[in-house]
Design an enzyme around this catalytic site. Sequence first.
Site, PDB file in Angstrom:
ATOM      1  N   GLU A  85     -12.700  -6.593   9.461  1.00  0.00           N
ATOM      2  CA  GLU A  85     -11.377  -6.220   9.969  1.00  0.00           C
ATOM      3  C   GLU A  85     -11.456  -4.840  10.588  1.00  0.00           C
ATOM      4  OE1 GLU A  85      -8.717  -4.372   6.623  1.00  0.00           O
ATOM      5  OE2 GLU A  85      -9.660  -6.161   5.780  1.00  0.00           O
ATOM      6  N   SER A 104      -6.584  -3.075   2.143  1.00  0.00           N
ATOM      7  CA  SER A 104      -6.999  -2.553   0.829  1.00  0.00           C
ATOM      8  C   SER A 104      -7.348  -3.662  -0.161  1.00  0.00           C
ATOM      9  CB  SER A 104      -5.901  -1.644   0.240  1.00  0.00           C
ATOM     10  OG  SER A 104      -5.767  -0.485   1.015  1.00  0.00           O
ATOM     11  N   ARG A 107     -10.825   2.433  11.867  1.00  0.00           N
ATOM     12  CA  ARG A 107     -11.991   2.198  11.016  1.00  0.00           C
ATOM     13  C   ARG A 107     -12.237   0.703  10.957  1.00  0.00           C
ATOM     14  NH1 ARG A 107     -10.285   2.412   5.966  1.00  0.00           N
ATOM     15  NH2 ARG A 107     -10.844   0.227   5.683  1.00  0.00           N
ATOM     16  N   GLY A 129      -6.919   5.275   5.669  1.00  0.00           N
ATOM     17  CA  GLY A 129      -6.415   6.193   4.663  1.00  0.00           C
ATOM     18  C   GLY A 129      -6.860   7.638   4.873  1.00  0.00           C
ATOM     19  N   TYR A 165      -9.330   3.210  -4.901  1.00  0.00           N
ATOM     20  CA  TYR A 165      -8.357   4.281  -5.107  1.00  0.00           C
ATOM     21  C   TYR A 165      -8.232   4.808  -6.529  1.00  0.00           C
ATOM     22  CZ  TYR A 165      -6.948   2.610  -0.513  1.00  0.00           C
ATOM     23  OH  TYR A 165      -6.942   2.234   0.798  1.00  0.00           O
ATOM     24  N   ASN A 199      -8.833  -1.263  11.075  1.00  0.00           N
ATOM     25  CA  ASN A 199      -7.599  -0.601  10.636  1.00  0.00           C
ATOM     26  C   ASN A 199      -7.199   0.452  11.658  1.00  0.00           C
ATOM     27  OD1 ASN A 199      -7.274  -1.455   7.551  1.00  0.00           O
ATOM     28  ND2 ASN A 199      -9.446  -1.136   7.978  1.00  0.00           N
ATOM     29  N   ASP A 225     -14.633  -2.496   9.322  1.00  0.00           N
ATOM     30  CA  ASP A 225     -15.434  -2.834   8.150  1.00  0.00           C
ATOM     31  C   ASP A 225     -16.322  -4.036   8.460  1.00  0.00           C
ATOM     32  OD1 ASP A 225     -14.021  -0.833   6.828  1.00  0.00           O
ATOM     33  OD2 ASP A 225     -12.500  -2.237   6.111  1.00  0.00           O
ATOM     34  N   GLU A 267       0.816  -1.216   0.000  1.00  0.00           N
ATOM     35  CA  GLU A 267       0.000   0.000   0.000  1.00  0.00           C
ATOM     36  C   GLU A 267       0.856   1.276   0.000  1.00  0.00           C
ATOM     37  OE1 GLU A 267      -3.767  -0.397   2.523  1.00  0.00           O
ATOM     38  OE2 GLU A 267      -2.452  -1.936   3.348  1.00  0.00           O
TER      39      GLU A 267
END
Length: 310
Positions: free
Chosen positions: A264, A140, A249, A270, A210, A266, A251, A15
């Site tokens: 997961e 990602s 964050r 981002g 992205y 994070n 998900d 990433e």
Amino acid sequence: MTTVVRVLAGGPDAERAVSIDSGRAIAEALGASGRFAPELSIIDRIDQGELAELTGEIVFPALHGPYGEGGPLQRLLEADGRPFVGSGSRAAKRAIDKVVTKSIAAHEGIPVLSTAILDPEDDGLPFALPIVVKPIFEGSTIGLHVCREQHEWLATHRAAQVSRKPTMIEPFVEGRELTVGMIDRGSGLECVPIIEIIPKHKLYDYEAKYAREDTQYVLDPDLPEGVAEIVTESTAKLAHALGIRDVCRADFMLDEVGRPFLLEINTMPGFTSHSLVPKACAHIGISMSDLCAHLVERAMARATTLEMHE
């Protein structure tokens, strides 16, 4: 005198490009805030001496992936001694490991999908197709494969044999993808609005995240009764159990009958133009400049608290 913030971006992981975009956006936002003087360094791996040579009173590491987000960089930052934004090394190590995260989540009563570790020597299926195969330590959706047919599974298994990366398998869930961000503005982590992610081509992969502009993001989506409470409370509970600080964050997938499952979490989400935590913050009037400045202020406050207790 204006406080100098050293923003770190790049890193050796897959990433890297996203991290560089995040770092540039953070540096620009901190500069625009008028409260800090950002200095951006794009790095690969870095050793203790190289880190010490970088100026700055606060460090904002904007790296994504196992090295920059999963503990190694955090251990260097802890040894360096300067305050830094984000979670400490232990929380980072736990959160980057999807299997450990799900184990802790399950212990906390958070709904998760069954998980198996891919055995490179055995191509037997632990679950009925379709399945999801993904690296344990990547984000990602890098390296993620949805296998609907036996030949897809066999090809994915062969690829995992070659890569030798720790890999996990889950049942595939058809449904809605939700994300819940949390930020600390001075009184502990608090949830920002839920976002539903609607990719044009069903899978919210790296390109959809992205590169393309066709993914829809719905703020405060209409959800079945009780789901918003489950995903926000689950995110807060998991962040606390893992020891996450400043920002994160989580998900989730919402299946066809309205049941949410954690995917997961994070610890350094981002900060690009496509990124979800800045979108959610903007929805409640928190600009990118204020968001980044709040996070730096939390790191500064931790340092002040430690000094008072020494």
